[in-house]
Motif scaffolding. Structure first.
Motif, PDB file in Angstrom:
ATOM      1  N   ALA A  42       0.791  -1.332  -0.069  1.00  0.00           N
ATOM      2  CA  ALA A  42       0.058   0.116   0.066  1.00  0.00           C
ATOM      3  C   ALA A  42       1.003   1.274  -0.053  1.00  0.00           C
ATOM      4  N   VAL A  43       0.359   2.296  -0.659  1.00  0.00           N
ATOM      5  CA  VAL A  43       1.106   3.418  -0.758  1.00  0.00           C
ATOM      6  C   VAL A  43       0.239   4.580  -0.282  1.00  0.00           C
ATOM      7  N   LEU A  44       0.502   5.269   0.579  1.00  0.00           N
ATOM      8  CA  LEU A  44      -0.356   6.301   1.351  1.00  0.00           C
ATOM      9  C   LEU A  44       0.554   7.784   0.972  1.00  0.00           C
ATOM     10  N   ASP A  45      -0.083   8.570   0.157  1.00  0.00           N
ATOM     11  CA  ASP A  45       0.478  10.114  -0.006  1.00  0.00           C
ATOM     12  C   ASP A  45      -0.395  11.129   0.710  1.00  0.00           C
ATOM     13  N   VAL A  46       0.441  11.612   1.704  1.00  0.00           N
ATOM     14  CA  VAL A  46      -0.374  12.508   2.531  1.00  0.00           C
ATOM     15  C   VAL A  46       0.428  14.074   2.101  1.00  0.00           C
ATOM     16  N   ASP A  47       0.870  14.071   0.905  1.00  0.00           N
ATOM     17  CA  ASP A  47       1.294  15.492   0.682  1.00  0.00           C
ATOM     18  C   ASP A  47       0.168  16.323   0.251  1.00  0.00           C
ATOM     19  N   TYR A  48       0.324  17.566   0.545  1.00  0.00           N
ATOM     20  CA  TYR A  48      -0.811  18.524   0.110  1.00  0.00           C
ATOM     21  C   TYR A  48      -1.126  18.648  -1.635  1.00  0.00           C
ATOM     22  N   HIS A  49      -0.206  18.136  -2.263  1.00  0.00           N
ATOM     23  CA  HIS A  49      -0.482  17.923  -3.875  1.00  0.00           C
ATOM     24  C   HIS A  49      -0.564  16.556  -4.189  1.00  0.00           C
ATOM     25  N   HIS A  50      -1.444  16.092  -4.865  1.00  0.00           N
ATOM     26  CA  HIS A  50      -1.757  14.569  -5.463  1.00  0.00           C
ATOM     27  C   HIS A  50      -0.514  14.092  -5.959  1.00  0.00           C
ATOM     28  N   GLY A  51      -0.337  13.015  -5.666  1.00  0.00           N
ATOM     29  CA  GLY A  51       0.962  12.233  -6.360  1.00  0.00           C
ATOM     30  C   GLY A  51       0.596  11.628  -7.629  1.00  0.00           C
ATOM     31  N   ASN A  52       0.473  12.399  -8.420  1.00  0.00           N
ATOM     32  CA  ASN A  52       0.003  11.982 -10.010  1.00  0.00           C
ATOM     33  C   ASN A  52       0.881  10.749 -10.578  1.00  0.00           C
ATOM     34  N   GLY A  53       2.165  11.200 -10.153  1.00  0.00           N
ATOM     35  CA  GLY A  53       3.251  10.200 -10.876  1.00  0.00           C
ATOM     36  C   GLY A  53       3.223   8.962 -10.281  1.00  0.00           C
ATOM     37  N   THR A  54       2.894   8.832  -8.951  1.00  0.00           N
ATOM     38  CA  THR A  54       2.812   7.492  -8.393  1.00  0.00           C
ATOM     39  C   THR A  54       1.558   6.760  -8.946  1.00  0.00           C
ATOM     40  N   GLN A  55       0.309   7.873  -9.018  1.00  0.00           N
ATOM     41  CA  GLN A  55      -0.836   7.134  -9.273  1.00  0.00           C
ATOM     42  C   GLN A  55      -0.680   6.377 -10.633  1.00  0.00           C
ATOM     43  N   SER A  56      -0.204   7.443 -11.851  1.00  0.00           N
ATOM     44  CA  SER A  56       0.139   6.780 -13.103  1.00  0.00           C
ATOM     45  C   SER A  56       1.079   5.528 -13.137  1.00  0.00           C
ATOM     46  N   ILE A  57       2.278   5.475 -12.424  1.00  0.00           N
ATOM     47  CA  ILE A  57       2.827   4.054 -12.388  1.00  0.00           C
ATOM     48  C   ILE A  57       2.116   2.896 -12.053  1.00  0.00           C
ATOM     49  N   PHE A  58       1.211   3.010 -11.062  1.00  0.00           N
ATOM     50  CA  PHE A  58       0.692   1.829 -10.378  1.00  0.00           C
ATOM     51  C   PHE A  58      -0.876   1.825 -10.825  1.00  0.00           C
TER      52      PHE A  58
END
Length: 345
Positions: A193-209
């Motif tokens: 599981a990957v949890l991204d808590v940054d203010y900005h969406h982790g678009n790169g991580t989403q795209s990869i997986f």
């Protein structure tokens, strides 16, 4: 907690960027990691240098031609004209709809546009060395967790979660969270599981997986209708193919309070628990802090301790990877609060 750092991060030190049309000093600066390292040492941590070569994993999360371009980009820039060493290159054209992206132009600026999602990711002479060392740190942290460590923090910059399979953007070149995730998969984790808590969406991580069923991605972030990266991060993006149902976006409006933010965190943690992951990777962006100069949530420094505690309650082997956070002086304090909350839990 074990901590890996990036001993080469200061080599990535571009002088300026463009923000709201103005040329300004870079928000993403070496001072960010310097403050975090100082706070970690004051907390009693020893900082470990990377001891794993991430090269094989890089080729699993990024395209070969993108990596080749990135590694040689600065030398290509220098070869164009005398004096380029003191000039930062920026893209000025991008292959948007109807334009071709299946081949590389002979023109350097065109190639830079081909591999960029924005003009907010300036290159410098030490960029490749810094991003490769950061990826090595992420792979090293994953190796420790795969070997039995409860949790490891990867203190590195530049950040990574906006970098996609074949593009840079949002200060990011190599996706360190994706490197850690794939490294964990390679070393025996059936599901991560990957949890991204940054203010900005982790678009790169989403795209990869996005098309994979072995990785669950959850992101809590500013609503992309008004916040960068704008073109990804909406709630209706839930994964495709084998990855259907493995993507959770929780966009929140600017000004979101800590209480509302923690409600979203609970939703994300509930979904992660239901996914049955063997390990967790946290994209630890700390630009949700109320004093961040380019973000608009309202978490106070004290809120980062319970954040860490809730992450620990997932009871998963965990790699935490530093992402954003541009109130540099407070960044180290806030990072240590997350780690301390995690350890105390």
């Amino acid at each position: 907690m074990l901590v890996y750092h990036n001993p080469l991060h200061q080599g990535h030190a571009p002088a300026h960027e463009f923000f709201r049309g103005e040329r300004v000093p870079c928000f993403e600066s070496p001072a960010r990691a310097d403050h975090v390292e100082a706070s970690l040492r004051a907390w009693g941590c020893s900082l470990l240098a990377p001891d794993v070569d991430s090269t094989p994993v890089l080729r699993q999360v990024h395209s070969e031609r993108y990596l080749k371009f990135l590694e040689g980009a600065w030398q290509q820039w220098l070869a164009l004209a005398p004096g380029n060493a003191s000039v930062q290159p920026f893209p000025s054209v991008w292959p948007v709809r109807t334009l071709r992206s299946d081949f590389e132009s002979d023109n350097f600026i065109a190639r830079l546009g081909l591999y960029s999602m924005d003009n907010g990711t300036p290159l410098a002479s030490g960029t490749w060395a810094a991003v490769k060392a950061g990826a090595d740190a992420a792979a090293s942290a994953a190796a420790r967790v795969a070997g039995g460590a409860r949790a490891v923090f990867c203190c590195t910059r530049p950040p990574g979660h906006h970098a996609g399979p074949d593009f840079m953007g949002g200060y990011c070149f190599i996706n360190n969270a994706a490197v850690a995730t794939q490294a964990l998969r390679n070393q025996g984790a059936s599901r991560v599981a990957v949890l991204d808590v940054d203010y900005h969406h982790g678009n790169g991580t989403q795209s990869i997986f996005y098309h994979r069923g072995d990785v669950f991605f959850a992101s809590i972030h500013g609503d992309p209708r008004t916040e960068y990266p704008f073109f990804l991060g909406h709630a209706d993006e839930t994964g495709e193919g084998e990855g259907s149902g493995c993507n959770l976006n929780l966009p929140l409006p600017a000004g979101t309070t800590a209480a509302v933010w923690f409600e979203a965190l609970e939703r994300a943690c509930t979904r992660i628990a239901g996914f049955g992951a063997d390990a967790l990777v946290v994209s630890l962006g700390l630009d949700t802090y109320e004093g961040d100069p380019i973000s608009r949530f309202a978490l106070a420094s004290a809120d980062f301790c319970p954040m860490g505690a809730r992450l620990a309650q997932l009871n998963l082997p965990t790699v935490l990877v530093l992402e954003g956070g541009y109130a540099a002086a407070e960044l180290g304090i806030n990072a240590v609060h997350v780690l301390d909350g995690f350890e105390q839990a």
